[in-house]
Design a protein around this motif. Structure first.
Motif, PDB file in Angstrom:
ATOM      1  N   LEU A  56       0.816  -1.221   0.000  1.00 55.61           N
ATOM      2  CA  LEU A  56       0.000   0.000   0.000  1.00 55.61           C
ATOM      3  C   LEU A  56       0.851   1.274   0.000  1.00 55.61           C
ATOM      4  O   LEU A  56       0.557   2.196  -0.756  1.00 55.61           O
ATOM      5  CB  LEU A  56      -1.010  -0.024   1.154  1.00 55.61           C
ATOM      6  CG  LEU A  56      -2.115  -1.087   0.971  1.00 55.61           C
ATOM      7  CD1 LEU A  56      -3.097  -1.060   2.133  1.00 55.61           C
ATOM      8  CD2 LEU A  56      -2.848  -0.920  -0.353  1.00 55.61           C
ATOM      9  N   HIS A  60       0.479   4.153  -2.898  1.00 57.86           N
ATOM     10  CA  HIS A  60       0.224   5.580  -2.635  1.00 57.86           C
ATOM     11  C   HIS A  60       1.343   6.447  -3.185  1.00 57.86           C
ATOM     12  O   HIS A  60       1.093   7.500  -3.765  1.00 57.86           O
ATOM     13  CB  HIS A  60       0.028   5.813  -1.127  1.00 57.86           C
ATOM     14  CG  HIS A  60      -1.285   5.274  -0.654  1.00 57.86           C
ATOM     15  ND1 HIS A  60      -1.419   4.468   0.453  1.00 57.86           N
ATOM     16  CD2 HIS A  60      -2.529   5.386  -1.174  1.00 57.86           C
ATOM     17  CE1 HIS A  60      -2.698   4.119   0.603  1.00 57.86           C
ATOM     18  NE2 HIS A  60      -3.374   4.656  -0.374  1.00 57.86           N
ATOM     19  N   THR A  64       0.849   9.397  -6.055  1.00 55.95           N
ATOM     20  CA  THR A  64       1.293  10.760  -5.767  1.00 55.95           C
ATOM     21  C   THR A  64       2.297  11.212  -6.825  1.00 55.95           C
ATOM     22  O   THR A  64       2.211  12.318  -7.375  1.00 55.95           O
ATOM     23  CB  THR A  64       1.952  10.815  -4.362  1.00 55.95           C
ATOM     24  OG1 THR A  64       1.032  10.264  -3.434  1.00 55.95           O
ATOM     25  CG2 THR A  64       2.334  12.221  -3.962  1.00 55.95           C
ATOM     26  N   SER A  69      -5.554  10.641  -9.923  1.00 55.76           N
ATOM     27  CA  SER A  69      -6.523  10.105  -8.960  1.00 55.76           C
ATOM     28  C   SER A  69      -7.105   8.831  -9.565  1.00 55.76           C
ATOM     29  O   SER A  69      -7.051   8.640 -10.783  1.00 55.76           O
ATOM     30  CB  SER A  69      -7.623  11.131  -8.721  1.00 55.76           C
ATOM     31  OG  SER A  69      -8.356  11.261  -9.921  1.00 55.76           O
TER      32      SER A  69
END
Ligand code: KG4
Ligand code: ZN
Length: 358
Positions: A56, A60, A64, A69
Motif C-alpha cells: 500500500l 500511494h 502521488t 486520482s
C-alpha cells in the motif's frame, strides 16, 4: 488511456501508471535486493511478508508521483504469473480489491509479456527520445533470472517461440557463477563489475549446443566449466589474484553473451523478414551484451539495417510495473475481450498459450 500496473512476481513490489502503453507517469519499485544479497538468493516466504507490508505505501507513492486520482485510471493490470505464488498473491489480491472498489476493468498479465512490452516505454519527460516506436516483425530475446526465450513476434499478442533454455536461465548462469566466485547476488551486475577490463578470451569456455540445429539455449555446461576451472586453480575464490578474478569474470560473461548472440544470428538467417531485434529482461541490462550484439549486427551486411533496441532505462530491464501496465494496454488494444475474463494467479503459466497465433 491510463493503466495502473502492479508487479510482485519475485522480490520486488512495484506499481506504475502508464499512458497509452508508452508514457510512464509514475513508477515506484521497492526492492529487497540488499536484503537478499546476504543470503545469495530470494527466500519466498520472506519476500511475500515484506511485499505485504510495502504494497500500500508503494501504491500511494506511485499515485502521488504520477499525480493521478483513481478516477482518471481506465484499467488495472497485474502480473498473474509466473513467479513466487505468495508474492503473486499479494499483487493480484491488491489489484482485485482495487478493481472492485474503484470499479475498473482488471487485466491479468503474463510476467514475460510485460518484459516483451518494455521496449515501448519512453524515457521520462525532459529526456530526449527521437526514435520511432518499434514495428513488427520483431525478434525478441527475453532473458532474465527465470527464463531465456527467443520470440518471433508478429504483434504484441501474436508470436512464435523459436527457442528457449533447456536448463538454467541466462540470469541464473550469472547468479550461480557469481556465487561460485564469491560475488554478491544478483550475479549479473556483480560479474559485469568484476569483469572490468579483463581479457574476454583468457579462459576457454565451451560453446553450448554448437552442433545443435535448434535455437535453444543451455547454460549448465558453462556453469560446470566454471566450477572445474576454479577447482583446477586449486584455491578458494577469495585467494584469486585481481587479474585472475577479472579475467575469469570477463571470459565467463563473454561465453554467456556469445551463446545468446549466436542464437540471434541463427534466427536472423532463418527469418530475413525481421525488422528489429529487441533484448529485454534483467540480462538485457548487460553492457557487454549490448555492445557485442550491436557489433555483431552492424558488421554483417545482411543484418546491418536491423534496428536493435533494449528498454530505455535499466529500471525497465529488471522487474518493474510499468512494463505490466504497457502489456495491459496492448492487451486491451488487441484482445479487448481478455479484460472481461477472470484469471487465476499461477506460479507457472506458458506464454505460448497467450501469444499463440490464431
Ligand atoms: O527480469 P529480472 O529482474 O527478474 C526475473 O524476471 O528473473 O532479471 C533478474 C536477472 C538476475 O539473474 C540478474 O543477475 C540479471 O537479471 N541481471 C543481469 C544484469 N542485471 C541484472 N545480468 C547480466 N548483466 C546485468 N547488468
Ligand atoms: Zn522478470
Amino acid at each position: 488511456m491510463r493503466i495502473l500496473g502492479i508487479e510482485t512476481s519475485c522480490d520486488e513490489t512495484a506499481v506504475a501508471v502508464v499512458e497509452d502503453g508508452t508514457r510512464v507517469l509514475g513508477s515506484v519499485i521497492s526492492s529487497q535486493r540488499e536484503h537478499f544479497s546476504a543470503s545469495g538468493g530470494v527466500i519466498p516466504e520472506d519476500a511475500a511478508r515484506q511485499q505485504l507490508s510495502c504494497m500500500l505505501p508503494v501504491l500511494h507513492a506511485c499515485l502521488t508521483k504520477a499525480n493521478v486520482s483513481p478516477d482518471s485510471i481506465h484499467a488495472i493490470a497485474v502480473t498473474k504469473g509466473p513467479g513466487l505464488l505468495g508474492s503473486l498473491l499479494v499483487g493480484t489480491t491488491t489489484a482485485r480489491v482495487l478493481a472492485e472498489i474503484w470499479g475498473k476493468p482488471l487485466i491479468g498479465v503474463h510476467h514475460t509479456l510485460g518484459h516483451l512490452s518494455s521496449t515501448w516505454l519512453l524515457p521520462e519527460e525532459g529526456k530526449e527520445h527521437t526514435q520511432p516506436l518499434p514495428h513488427f516483425p520483431i525478434l525478441t530475446l527475453s532473458v532474465s533470472g527465470g527464463h531465456s526465450d527467443l520470440w518471433l513476434r508478429h504483434s504484441h499478442l501474436r508470436g512464435t517461440l523459436l527457442g528457449s533454455t533447456r536448463d538454467d536461465a541466462a540470469g541464473e548462469a550469472f547468479d550461480k557463477g557469481a556465487s561460485m566466485l564469491g560475488l554478491p547476488y544478483p550475479g549479473g551486475p556483480s560479474i559485469a563489475k568484476a569483469a572490468g577490463d579483463g581479457e574476454r578470451t583468457a579462459y576457454d569456455f565451451p560453446s553450448p549446443l554448437h552442433e545443435d540445429p535448434s535455437l535453444d539455449f543451455s547454460f549448465s555446461g558453462l556453469k560446470t566449466s566454471l566450477r572445474y576451472l576454479l577447482r583446477d586453480l586449486g584455491k578458494p575464490p577469495s585467494e584469486l589474484s585481481a587479474t585472475e578474478r577479472k579475467n575469469i569474470a570477463a571470459s565467463y560473461e563473454h561465453a554467456i553473451c556469445r551463446h545468446l548472440i549466436d542464437r540471434i544470428e541463427r534466427a536472423l538467417k532463418r527469418h530475413p523478414e525481421i525488422a528489429e531485434v529487441h533484448i529485454v529482461g534483467g540480462v538485457s541490462a548487460n553492457r557487454y551484451l549490448r555492445s557485442a550484439l550491436g557489433n555483431a549486427l552492424t558488421s554483417n551486411p545482411h543484418t546491418a539495417h536491423i534496428m536493435l533496441r533494449w528498454p530505455c532505462s535499466i529500471a525497465y530491464c529488471t522487474d518493474n510495473a510499468a512494463m505490466i501496465a504497457a502489456a495491459g494496454y496492448f492487451t486491451l488494444q488487441e484482445k479487448p475481450l481478455e479484460v472481461t475474463k477472470s484469471f487465476t494467479t499461477e506460479a507457472s503459466i506458458d506464454l505460448r498459450n497467450v501469444l499463440k497465433c490464431s
